[in-house]
Design a protein around this motif. Structure first.
Motif, PDB file in Angstrom:
ATOM      1  N   ALA A 245       0.846  -1.193   0.000  1.00 50.32           N
ATOM      2  CA  ALA A 245       0.000   0.000   0.000  1.00 50.32           C
ATOM      3  C   ALA A 245       0.886   1.249   0.000  1.00 50.32           C
ATOM      4  O   ALA A 245       0.523   2.270  -0.594  1.00 50.32           O
ATOM      5  CB  ALA A 245      -0.930  -0.018   1.210  1.00 50.32           C
ATOM      6  N   GLU A 246       2.044   1.171   0.643  1.00 45.73           N
ATOM      7  CA  GLU A 246       2.980   2.304   0.632  1.00 45.73           C
ATOM      8  C   GLU A 246       3.435   2.623  -0.802  1.00 45.73           C
ATOM      9  O   GLU A 246       3.514   3.792  -1.191  1.00 45.73           O
ATOM     10  CB  GLU A 246       4.212   1.982   1.498  1.00 45.73           C
ATOM     11  CG  GLU A 246       4.067   2.447   2.931  1.00 45.73           C
ATOM     12  CD  GLU A 246       3.839   3.956   3.022  1.00 45.73           C
ATOM     13  OE1 GLU A 246       2.663   4.371   3.076  1.00 45.73           O
ATOM     14  OE2 GLU A 246       4.823   4.702   3.026  1.00 45.73           O
ATOM     15  N   ASP A 247       3.742   1.590  -1.575  1.00 49.43           N
ATOM     16  CA  ASP A 247       4.120   1.815  -2.982  1.00 49.43           C
ATOM     17  C   ASP A 247       2.974   2.488  -3.742  1.00 49.43           C
ATOM     18  O   ASP A 247       3.200   3.378  -4.568  1.00 49.43           O
ATOM     19  CB  ASP A 247       4.447   0.486  -3.682  1.00 49.43           C
ATOM     20  CG  ASP A 247       5.785  -0.093  -3.251  1.00 49.43           C
ATOM     21  OD1 ASP A 247       6.596   0.625  -2.636  1.00 49.43           O
ATOM     22  OD2 ASP A 247       6.021  -1.287  -3.545  1.00 49.43           O
ATOM     23  N   VAL A 248       1.756   2.056  -3.462  1.00 48.86           N
ATOM     24  CA  VAL A 248       0.600   2.633  -4.163  1.00 48.86           C
ATOM     25  C   VAL A 248       0.433   4.102  -3.773  1.00 48.86           C
ATOM     26  O   VAL A 248       0.180   4.961  -4.625  1.00 48.86           O
ATOM     27  CB  VAL A 248      -0.694   1.833  -3.875  1.00 48.86           C
ATOM     28  CG1 VAL A 248      -1.909   2.546  -4.438  1.00 48.86           C
ATOM     29  CG2 VAL A 248      -0.589   0.425  -4.452  1.00 48.86           C
ATOM     30  N   ARG A 249       0.612   4.393  -2.483  1.00 51.60           N
ATOM     31  CA  ARG A 249       0.518   5.795  -2.039  1.00 51.60           C
ATOM     32  C   ARG A 249       1.499   6.675  -2.832  1.00 51.60           C
ATOM     33  O   ARG A 249       1.149   7.741  -3.327  1.00 51.60           O
ATOM     34  CB  ARG A 249       0.835   5.887  -0.533  1.00 51.60           C
ATOM     35  CG  ARG A 249       0.820   7.315   0.011  1.00 51.60           C
ATOM     36  CD  ARG A 249       1.213   7.374   1.480  1.00 51.60           C
ATOM     37  NE  ARG A 249       2.600   7.007   1.762  1.00 51.60           N
ATOM     38  CZ  ARG A 249       3.666   7.791   1.529  1.00 51.60           C
ATOM     39  NH1 ARG A 249       3.514   8.981   0.991  1.00 51.60           N
ATOM     40  NH2 ARG A 249       4.884   7.373   1.828  1.00 51.60           N
ATOM     41  N   LYS A 250       2.714   6.176  -3.003  1.00 52.05           N
ATOM     42  CA  LYS A 250       3.730   6.950  -3.731  1.00 52.05           C
ATOM     43  C   LYS A 250       3.372   7.061  -5.219  1.00 52.05           C
ATOM     44  O   LYS A 250       3.542   8.116  -5.830  1.00 52.05           O
ATOM     45  CB  LYS A 250       5.108   6.303  -3.570  1.00 52.05           C
ATOM     46  CG  LYS A 250       5.626   6.402  -2.147  1.00 52.05           C
ATOM     47  CD  LYS A 250       6.852   5.535  -1.942  1.00 52.05           C
ATOM     48  CE  LYS A 250       7.202   5.467  -0.456  1.00 52.05           C
ATOM     49  NZ  LYS A 250       8.176   4.400  -0.167  1.00 52.05           N
ATOM     50  N   ALA A 251       2.871   5.963  -5.775  1.00 56.76           N
ATOM     51  CA  ALA A 251       2.486   5.981  -7.199  1.00 56.76           C
ATOM     52  C   ALA A 251       1.367   6.990  -7.440  1.00 56.76           C
ATOM     53  O   ALA A 251       1.379   7.718  -8.439  1.00 56.76           O
ATOM     54  CB  ALA A 251       2.054   4.576  -7.639  1.00 56.76           C
ATOM     55  N   ILE A 252       0.421   7.048  -6.507  1.00 52.76           N
ATOM     56  CA  ILE A 252      -0.689   8.007  -6.655  1.00 52.76           C
ATOM     57  C   ILE A 252      -0.148   9.432  -6.543  1.00 52.76           C
ATOM     58  O   ILE A 252      -0.467  10.298  -7.357  1.00 52.76           O
ATOM     59  CB  ILE A 252      -1.786   7.744  -5.597  1.00 52.76           C
ATOM     60  CG1 ILE A 252      -2.458   6.383  -5.837  1.00 52.76           C
ATOM     61  CG2 ILE A 252      -2.825   8.865  -5.608  1.00 52.76           C
ATOM     62  CD1 ILE A 252      -3.400   5.942  -4.724  1.00 52.76           C
ATOM     63  N   GLN A 253       0.703   9.652  -5.560  1.00 55.81           N
ATOM     64  CA  GLN A 253       1.271  10.989  -5.348  1.00 55.81           C
ATOM     65  C   GLN A 253       2.059  11.457  -6.574  1.00 55.81           C
ATOM     66  O   GLN A 253       1.976  12.606  -6.979  1.00 55.81           O
ATOM     67  CB  GLN A 253       2.182  10.948  -4.119  1.00 55.81           C
ATOM     68  CG  GLN A 253       2.535  12.304  -3.578  1.00 55.81           C
ATOM     69  CD  GLN A 253       3.237  12.164  -2.220  1.00 55.81           C
ATOM     70  OE1 GLN A 253       2.860  11.326  -1.396  1.00 55.81           O
ATOM     71  NE2 GLN A 253       4.248  12.969  -1.993  1.00 55.81           N
ATOM     72  N   LEU A 254       2.795  10.531  -7.196  1.00 57.91           N
ATOM     73  CA  LEU A 254       3.612  10.895  -8.364  1.00 57.91           C
ATOM     74  C   LEU A 254       2.796  10.934  -9.659  1.00 57.91           C
ATOM     75  O   LEU A 254       3.235  11.512 -10.639  1.00 57.91           O
ATOM     76  CB  LEU A 254       4.746   9.878  -8.541  1.00 57.91           C
ATOM     77  CG  LEU A 254       5.880   9.894  -7.517  1.00 57.91           C
ATOM     78  CD1 LEU A 254       6.730   8.650  -7.673  1.00 57.91           C
ATOM     79  CD2 LEU A 254       6.730  11.150  -7.691  1.00 57.91           C
ATOM     80  N   GLY A 255       1.646  10.289  -9.673  1.00 52.23           N
ATOM     81  CA  GLY A 255       0.874  10.176 -10.918  1.00 52.23           C
ATOM     82  C   GLY A 255       1.425   9.098 -11.831  1.00 52.23           C
ATOM     83  O   GLY A 255       1.361   9.195 -13.060  1.00 52.23           O
ATOM     84  N   SER A 256       1.946   8.014 -11.247  1.00 54.55           N
ATOM     85  CA  SER A 256       2.592   6.955 -12.039  1.00 54.55           C
ATOM     86  C   SER A 256       1.600   6.025 -12.735  1.00 54.55           C
ATOM     87  O   SER A 256       1.998   5.288 -13.639  1.00 54.55           O
ATOM     88  CB  SER A 256       3.478   6.094 -11.138  1.00 54.55           C
ATOM     89  OG  SER A 256       4.248   6.885 -10.276  1.00 54.55           O
ATOM     90  N   CYS A 257       0.357   6.004 -12.277  1.00 54.36           N
ATOM     91  CA  CYS A 257      -0.628   5.084 -12.872  1.00 54.36           C
ATOM     92  C   CYS A 257      -2.032   5.561 -12.571  1.00 54.36           C
ATOM     93  O   CYS A 257      -2.234   6.409 -11.698  1.00 54.36           O
ATOM     94  CB  CYS A 257      -0.439   3.669 -12.313  1.00 54.36           C
ATOM     95  SG  CYS A 257      -0.847   3.535 -10.558  1.00 54.36           S
ATOM     96  N   LYS A 258      -3.004   4.988 -13.311  1.00 60.20           N
ATOM     97  CA  LYS A 258      -4.422   5.283 -13.052  1.00 60.20           C
ATOM     98  C   LYS A 258      -5.183   4.031 -12.647  1.00 60.20           C
ATOM     99  O   LYS A 258      -6.374   4.098 -12.339  1.00 60.20           O
ATOM    100  CB  LYS A 258      -5.058   5.898 -14.305  1.00 60.20           C
ATOM    101  CG  LYS A 258      -4.495   7.276 -14.628  1.00 60.20           C
ATOM    102  CD  LYS A 258      -5.160   7.875 -15.863  1.00 60.20           C
ATOM    103  CE  LYS A 258      -4.591   9.251 -16.159  1.00 60.20           C
ATOM    104  NZ  LYS A 258      -4.980   9.710 -17.509  1.00 60.20           N
ATOM    105  N   ILE A 259      -4.509   2.876 -12.723  1.00 60.23           N
ATOM    106  CA  ILE A 259      -5.116   1.578 -12.415  1.00 60.23           C
ATOM    107  C   ILE A 259      -4.053   0.734 -11.709  1.00 60.23           C
ATOM    108  O   ILE A 259      -2.858   0.878 -12.017  1.00 60.23           O
ATOM    109  CB  ILE A 259      -5.584   0.873 -13.720  1.00 60.23           C
ATOM    110  CG1 ILE A 259      -6.671   1.698 -14.425  1.00 60.23           C
ATOM    111  CG2 ILE A 259      -6.082  -0.551 -13.442  1.00 60.23           C
ATOM    112  CD1 ILE A 259      -7.082   1.162 -15.797  1.00 60.23           C
ATOM    113  N   VAL A 260      -4.483  -0.127 -10.784  1.00 62.82           N
ATOM    114  CA  VAL A 260      -3.519  -1.004 -10.104  1.00 62.82           C
ATOM    115  C   VAL A 260      -3.916  -2.471 -10.282  1.00 62.82           C
ATOM    116  O   VAL A 260      -5.078  -2.846 -10.086  1.00 62.82           O
ATOM    117  CB  VAL A 260      -3.398  -0.658  -8.598  1.00 62.82           C
ATOM    118  CG1 VAL A 260      -2.563  -1.697  -7.850  1.00 62.82           C
ATOM    119  CG2 VAL A 260      -2.787   0.741  -8.420  1.00 62.82           C
ATOM    120  N   ASN A 261      -2.920  -3.271 -10.665  1.00 60.92           N
ATOM    121  CA  ASN A 261      -3.056  -4.728 -10.734  1.00 60.92           C
ATOM    122  C   ASN A 261      -2.638  -5.281  -9.374  1.00 60.92           C
ATOM    123  O   ASN A 261      -1.500  -5.069  -8.952  1.00 60.92           O
ATOM    124  CB  ASN A 261      -2.143  -5.240 -11.864  1.00 60.92           C
ATOM    125  CG  ASN A 261      -1.959  -6.753 -11.866  1.00 60.92           C
ATOM    126  OD1 ASN A 261      -2.057  -7.413 -10.840  1.00 60.92           O
ATOM    127  ND2 ASN A 261      -1.646  -7.302 -13.030  1.00 60.92           N
TER     128      ASN A 261
END
Ligand SMILES: O=C(O)CCC(=O)c1ccccc1C(=O)O
Ligand SMILES: [Mg+2]
Length: 375
Positions: A245-261
């Motif tokens: 979930a920490e990785d996802v938090r960072k991905a959201i903050q950076l705008g790295s993705c719009k969908i998560v597998n």
């Protein structure tokens, strides 16, 4: 729950069709099947998704065997477990090794649900009684073969087609697919086959109305994906880059993705999968359940987690018969018109077939609380 025994089995199963991605071809599936036994005589089951070679992520069957035997199983036996959420906490001092952790934690989750005589899906807080699934089509020898396979899967009713791409097997095949099937839900998975130097080629993917492009860039990257997402209309979905979930938090903050597998094995288990699900839901990020060419036990776990409400896109959990001459569970996983009915029996809701499992087992080891552990 008091654990009496943990059994690790190394199984080898022949795939009906070799599965080719940008990183290689799988012909056989080697994996560890975990059984945890309670003092009351019940068993909980899970599979590790670690493969024989470290080409998807670092973990392998052998690293899993080592980490489970020497570190994780002793931690499981250390004291009784009252709720499966405690397992990931207990494993926390051990860095990484997500697939090894997930397999043991998953078996404890199954045991917990069976003890409560509750389906695993319900124990996890799942709300759906049926789930939608798609199919993942590997790289083929020819474009014609690819189109033929896609046509067959559409006829079977799968809800979306995912194709594997790599440089040279990408724009050409997507163009051919769109010519034959202009409107089907279609996505592409690159398994890290590109870099930002391929920006023009990746930008051209916007022409094909893809639901998403999965993990185009580095297996541990979030920064370059953010740069790519800012230039693409097509949503990026992260697979390899997400372990928590920490990785996802960072991905959201950076705008790295719009969908998560979400793959249960890649993120260290069901408890972490649920955390990721909840975090994505609160940020309006859709999730779906990725596949790792699992045998039946792993497939059953994927079905259970997919019953959570924010699994809004079809997952990779195709039918047992898509992969195996005979799966290791009864009944086998069946898909009708792209739908799986979620079983209502306790635990994973499918019974491991001990005869079939014995036929496929290369070796096994039994661990008890008084086994001689090295760690
Ligand atoms: O389970 C399946 O049907 C295939 C899923 C798949 O694409 C896959 C299989 C093995 C390793 C990585 C991936 C992936 O999603 O990247
Ligand atoms: Mg993927």
């Amino acid at each position: 729950m008091e654990l009496k025994q943990v059994i690790l089995r190394h199984l080898k199963m022949k795939l009906l069709h070799p599965f080719t991605t940008s990183v290689g071809t799988e012909v056989d599936k080697d994996f560890i099947l975990v059984e945890v036994k309670s003092k009351d005589g019940l068993s909980g089951w899970a599979e590790s998704v670690a493969a024989i070679d470290p080409t998807y992520k670092e973990e392998t069957v052998k690293t899993n065997w080592h980490i489970m035997s020497d570190f994780l199983i002793p931690l499981l036996f250390r004291e009784p477990i009252t709720h499966p959420d405690q397992v990931s906490q207990r494993f926390n001092p051990i860095r990484g090794n997500y697939m090894a952790k997930a397999a043991l934690e998953g078996a404890v989750w199954d045991l917990y649900a069976r003890e409560r005589e509750q389906p695993l899906a319900k124990a996890l807080g799942g709300t759906k009684s049926r789930i939608e699934v798609g199919v993942s089509v590997g790289i083929q020898d020819s474009e014609e073969e690819l189109l033929h396979r896609i046509e067959k899967h559409l006829r079977q009713g799968y809800k979306r087609i995912k194709v594997k791409i790599r440089p040279g097997w990408d724009l050409n095949i997507l163009e051919a697919i769109r010519k034959r099937f202009p409107d089907i839900p279609l996505m592409a998975d690159a398994n890290c086959a590109y870099t930002l130097k391929d920006m023009d080629r990746l930008a051209a993917l916007d022409d094909f109305n893809l639901t998403m492009i999965e993990q185009p860039l580095g297996f541990d990257d979030l920064v370059d994906h953010a740069q790519l997402q800012s230039k693409l209309k097509t949503p990026i979905c992260l697979d390899e880059s997400i372990h928590s979930a920490e990785d996802v938090r960072k991905a959201i903050q950076l705008g790295s993705c719009k969908i998560v597998n979400i793959k249960i094995g890649r993120v260290g288990g069901l408890t972490e999968s649920r955390k990721i699900h909840d975090l994505c839901e609160s940020h309006h990020i859709p999730v779906w359940c990725g596949g790792m060419v699992e045998a039946g036990v792993g497939r059953a776990h994927n079905i259970a987690i997919t019953t959570l409400p924010n699994f809004v896109l079809p997952g990779d959990t195709a039918s047992s018969s898509h992969y195996w001459a005979r799966d290791i569970i009864d009944p086998e996983v069946e898909v009708h018109d792209g739908i799986i009915e979620v079983p209502e029996k306790p635990g994973i809701g499918f019974e491991p077939n001990r005869k079939r499992i014995d036929e496929l087992t290369l070796y096994a080891r039994h661990f008890n609380p008084d086994s001689p552990f090295i760690a």
